[in-house]
Write a protein that holds these residues in place. Structure first.
Motif, mmCIF file in Angstrom:
data_model
loop_
_atom_site.group_PDB
_atom_site.id
_atom_site.type_symbol
_atom_site.label_atom_id
_atom_site.label_comp_id
_atom_site.label_asym_id
_atom_site.label_seq_id
_atom_site.Cartn_x
_atom_site.Cartn_y
_atom_site.Cartn_z
ATOM 1 N N THR A 66 -9.673 -45.052 51.388
ATOM 2 C CA THR A 66 -9.048 -43.760 51.616
ATOM 3 C C THR A 66 -8.522 -43.266 50.268
ATOM 4 N N ALA A 67 -8.019 -42.047 50.229
ATOM 5 C CA ALA A 67 -7.597 -41.452 48.959
ATOM 6 C C ALA A 67 -6.784 -42.443 48.150
ATOM 7 N N GLY A 68 -7.122 -42.609 46.896
ATOM 8 C CA GLY A 68 -6.400 -43.528 46.026
ATOM 9 C C GLY A 68 -4.923 -43.198 46.012
ATOM 10 N N ALA A 69 -4.129 -44.193 45.728
ATOM 11 C CA ALA A 69 -2.677 -44.007 45.718
ATOM 12 C C ALA A 69 -2.297 -42.835 44.823
ATOM 13 N N GLU A 70 -3.022 -42.711 43.721
ATOM 14 C CA GLU A 70 -2.659 -41.639 42.800
ATOM 15 C C GLU A 70 -3.354 -40.320 43.136
ATOM 16 N N GLY A 71 -4.255 -40.360 44.089
ATOM 17 C CA GLY A 71 -4.947 -39.153 44.516
ATOM 18 C C GLY A 71 -5.592 -38.435 43.347
ATOM 19 N N GLY A 72 -5.636 -37.123 43.431
ATOM 20 C CA GLY A 72 -6.037 -36.367 42.263
ATOM 21 C C GLY A 72 -7.459 -35.859 42.286
ATOM 22 N N ALA A 73 -7.729 -34.989 41.355
ATOM 23 C CA ALA A 73 -8.988 -34.259 41.307
ATOM 24 C C ALA A 73 -10.116 -35.094 40.737
ATOM 25 N N ASP A 74 -9.775 -36.266 40.177
ATOM 26 C CA ASP A 74 -10.808 -37.068 39.521
ATOM 27 C C ASP A 74 -11.581 -37.955 40.476
ATOM 28 N N LEU A 75 -11.319 -37.835 41.765
ATOM 29 C CA LEU A 75 -11.963 -38.713 42.746
ATOM 30 C C LEU A 75 -13.272 -38.116 43.253
ATOM 31 N N PHE A 76 -14.244 -38.973 43.529
ATOM 32 C CA PHE A 76 -15.480 -38.545 44.184
ATOM 33 C C PHE A 76 -15.336 -38.744 45.691
ATOM 34 N N PRO A 77 -15.430 -37.666 46.486
ATOM 35 C CA PRO A 77 -15.342 -37.818 47.941
ATOM 36 C C PRO A 77 -16.671 -38.324 48.530
ATOM 37 N N VAL A 78 -16.557 -39.123 49.573
ATOM 38 C CA VAL A 78 -17.718 -39.697 50.248
ATOM 39 C C VAL A 78 -17.634 -39.362 51.733
ATOM 40 N N VAL A 79 -18.754 -38.973 52.313
ATOM 41 C CA VAL A 79 -18.806 -38.772 53.764
ATOM 42 C C VAL A 79 -18.997 -40.147 54.401
ATOM 43 N N TYR A 80 -17.911 -40.651 54.995
ATOM 44 C CA TYR A 80 -17.917 -42.022 55.525
ATOM 45 C C TYR A 80 -17.860 -41.955 57.043
ATOM 46 N N PHE B 20 -24.816 -43.035 52.552
ATOM 47 C CA PHE B 20 -23.530 -42.344 52.458
ATOM 48 C C PHE B 20 -23.631 -41.230 51.412
ATOM 49 N N PRO B 21 -23.445 -39.962 51.803
ATOM 50 C CA PRO B 21 -23.478 -38.874 50.812
ATOM 51 C C PRO B 21 -22.173 -38.810 50.018
ATOM 52 N N VAL B 22 -22.306 -38.436 48.761
ATOM 53 C CA VAL B 22 -21.166 -38.323 47.850
ATOM 54 C C VAL B 22 -21.168 -36.925 47.242
ATOM 55 N N VAL B 23 -19.988 -36.323 47.168
ATOM 56 C CA VAL B 23 -19.872 -35.044 46.459
ATOM 57 C C VAL B 23 -19.763 -35.353 44.979
ATOM 58 N N TYR B 24 -20.849 -35.081 44.247
ATOM 59 C CA TYR B 24 -20.932 -35.460 42.837
ATOM 60 C C TYR B 24 -20.942 -34.180 42.003
ATOM 61 N N TYR B 25 -19.764 -33.799 41.516
ATOM 62 C CA TYR B 25 -19.628 -32.509 40.833
ATOM 63 C C TYR B 25 -20.250 -31.436 41.750
ATOM 64 N N ASP B 26 -21.231 -30.681 41.231
ATOM 65 C CA ASP B 26 -21.817 -29.644 42.093
ATOM 66 C C ASP B 26 -23.110 -30.119 42.759
#
Lengths: 434, 434
Positions: B163-177, A173-179
């Motif tokens: 899925t996006a945390g309840a609080e959402g926000g810029a501090d999350l790491f997105p994952v290609v799932y 699973f790829p993750v967007v980790y900062y840049d």
């Protein structure tokens, strides 16, 4: 803390008690009202009688299912109620009212399909049977960890986020980790080995492994709970199997002793496997499959799911729910293989429990020159594994280990049909919530 | 298993012994060769004399640092060696040769900077001081878990992927799932609450939290080890603080008792905080900062890093390395707040240990109507929190909990300068390997 006694701890010798829990069910017989109260340890019947306590009776009649109550009263012996005691309440406090009726059945036998149950897991975990699975899971894990603490293993904690795994591949699973691009860990094996090489000696880790596999079977999920073990100063892979065998027996014994209520609720009976577990070679396994079942796995170098199931049945009948299969002919480079004098092609083993692969492990190759040699034989470029190889350049004791799938273990112990039942909030290609 | 006795277990009363480990250092005095052998429990001096055993001496002279050896011989008392004993070997087996000299110093005082140490963590973990940190960490975590098992908490395991945390926000790491977008968990809090609402009652979880924060401080990392706790049937937040206080004391007591060698190596002395820990309100904390230090946090609703440090110093001098600050004026909707009769604005607390925030927690709002009311007051749209709200619609006991940062705890116990020293393979915006 609010005053209450766990239902399990209330006995006929208590004159009075106070319990607290969810209203599991109510039954109104006209003038007599039975309220079943459920806490984490069981359910207890409370009997309200209109002629004796008309006001309390009226309050109790208003109770909806799943409302949280605190009930004080007299303990009365009875043959009519589970546990042999019931409560004749003198006090009723509504702690938290249910605002809605559950959209899914909680108090009766649940026959909702698994998908509906998982969609409504917040309600499903209220059923005693589902709770029993996770209570059993906690007890099994407590015992397993205790075994390793007692045997002087140290617990370690390695990251889930890394650059592309050494083995790379489409299952990550790829993750967007900062840049940067990161990947979720498929296994802590390289870290475990690096630490044992450095002198950590005996260690274990409980964590998650992530596999982007498209499987839709009763045995696969995308986020897996793993119990990983690694130990140094071994003679060979049999030392690793010894540890796995003893720790599994410790966990099963603890479940038999401490989770009787859970096992009854789940109608499960995990047999304590005798020691030693049968340790058969891959060739012996193939012979049994051919002679007893006329089964030939498609891949001549590995067992298939059906082969594992058939072997499991064969040995279960002989009182062996757990077996090791040792020495697969073609193995990843990090397993010790091609050792002169060995009666097996590789020192890799699988543990098959109740007909399902529960763990893979073996002795690792700790000699860096031999490691590079095997890599080259297998067409693997050592340059891609510098981080791994470097760990063994500075003196590393002979070592081995395994990774056990916790979810599958619980599936086996609790006799569940699907591994997802053993996971609170399972993840698969179609399920990312709740 | 290969024959060996742990160095720590060798005593002057043993006539002979066999040890195994890495060659930590050698000293050749001409005719006499001292070889320091290191295992997980300590180091031991082996003395080779040319005149007595010329062949063995010649073999020993070839030993490179970090080569793994097994040494058998006579135990001899001496004042000259650490531990008061040394080994006069009669047998030497080279188990695994070091192929290269370490690129980083292992056996001397390490004064490499942290970044170099972390880049070469596979060598750095061979230094006794670094190993001591992780041995101490394992012992502290064992004791902490034991406290919760003994107090009838169950261990749970919730997913990292959602899925996006309840609080959402810029501090999350997105994952290609697969074909969806997932995020790495920032906290298991919603799951914990859902389970306690359902009757799990008392639970804990050890796992990782992921925060895509750009901080580059000595206190922040991107993958954090968390010890999460949640319990039901509380009166108020003080019941939660009681649990945190007792479990922290249990961990510190265990470290004092079982990790003496590690503490000595690390020159650390974690004081056992007296109970009860001071529990001061946010207003009292501000008063102390103003009166004692003339310090005013920029944000009048929260403590800043400097404020935490100063408060820590103030109370440490009075014998209190750990304090709770209770009742911050503005809090997230899920904390119980604005309760009539309360002397604090919210039932949230922070634990400050050695001048650093170690955990946040408090009593949660379990009344779904009040929860929606607070959300609306705060401009939060309840429709985005259906999954969360639904957990409380069906009857939920009053409950609370906290999440403790394990890495920071170990930093405090081992008296380290940077939280990354407490993590085997830390992750930050610039560090994704090894």
């Amino acid at each position: 803390m609010l005053e209450r006694t766990y239902i399990d701890d209330v006995s006929a010798e208590d004159e009075t008690t106070t319990i607290a829990g969810h209203v599991h069910d109510t039954r109104d017989l006209g003038g007599i009202l039975f309220v079943m109260v459920r806490d984490r340890t069981g359910t207890m019947q409370a009997v309200f009688k209109e002629d004796r306590e008309p006001e309390l009776f009226a309050e109790a009649e208003e109770l909806d299912r799943e409302t949280v109550v605190q009930l004080g009263g007299e303990v009365s012996e009875t043959d009519q109620a589970p546990g042999g005691v019931e409560l004749v309440p003198t006090d009723l406090t509504v702690i938290s009212e249910a605002k809605e009726a559950p959209t899914m059945e909680i108090s009766k036998d649940v026959d909702a399909d698994l998908s509906t149950r998982l969609d409504n897991r917040h309600l499903d975990v209220r059923t005693p049977e589902t709770r029993a699975v996770f209570s059993l899971r906690s007890k099994a894990m407590e015992a397993m960890k205790q075994y390793f603490y007692d045997e002087e293993f140290e617990e370690v904690d390695t990251p889930a986020l890394s650059t592309a795994g050494a083995e790379g591949g489409a299952d990550l699973f790829p993750v967007v980790y900062y840049d940067k691009e990161a990947y979720l860990s498929q296994s802590p094996q390289l870290y475990k080995q690096l630490l044992v090489a450095a002198g950590f000696d005996r260690l274990f880790e409980v964590g998650h492994a992530f596999r982007a596999e498209e499987f839709a079977t009763s045995r696969h999920v995308s986020e897996i709970a793993m119990f990983d073990v690694e130990l140094g100063y071994i003679e060979d892979h049999h030392d690793v199997m010894d540890v796995q065998e003893e720790s599994l027996r410790a966990a099963i014994e603890a479940v038999q002793e401490n989770a009787q209520r859970e096992l009854e609720l789940l109608d499960a009976d995990p047999v304590l496997p005798e020691e030693p577990f049968p340790r058969l070679t891959f060739d012996e396994a193939l012979d049994i499959l051919e002679e007893e079942f006329g089964h030939f796995p498609d891949d001549p170098t590995d067992l298939d799911t059906k082969g594992e199931r058939l072997l499991g049945e064969h040995f279960a009948e002989q009182g062996h729910p757990a077996i090791f299969v040792v020495g697969y002919p073609e193995e990843k480079f990090y397993y010790k293989q091609g050792v002169e004098g060995d009666d097996v092609a590789s020192r890799k083993f699988d543990l098959i429990y109740r007909g399902e692969e529960l763990s893979s492990g073996g002795q690792r190759e700790h000699d860096v020159d031999r490691l590079i040699e095997v890599m080259e034989e297998q067409g693997v470029n050592p340059e891609n594994f510098e981080f791994y190889l470097d760990a063994f350049r500075y003196g590393a004791p002979p070592h081995g280990g395994y990774g056990l799938g916790i979810d599958r273990l619980i599936k086996g112990l609790a006799d569940l049909d699907n591994v997802k039942e053993a996971i609170l909030f399972p993840r698969d290609p179609d399920r990312l919530e709740p």
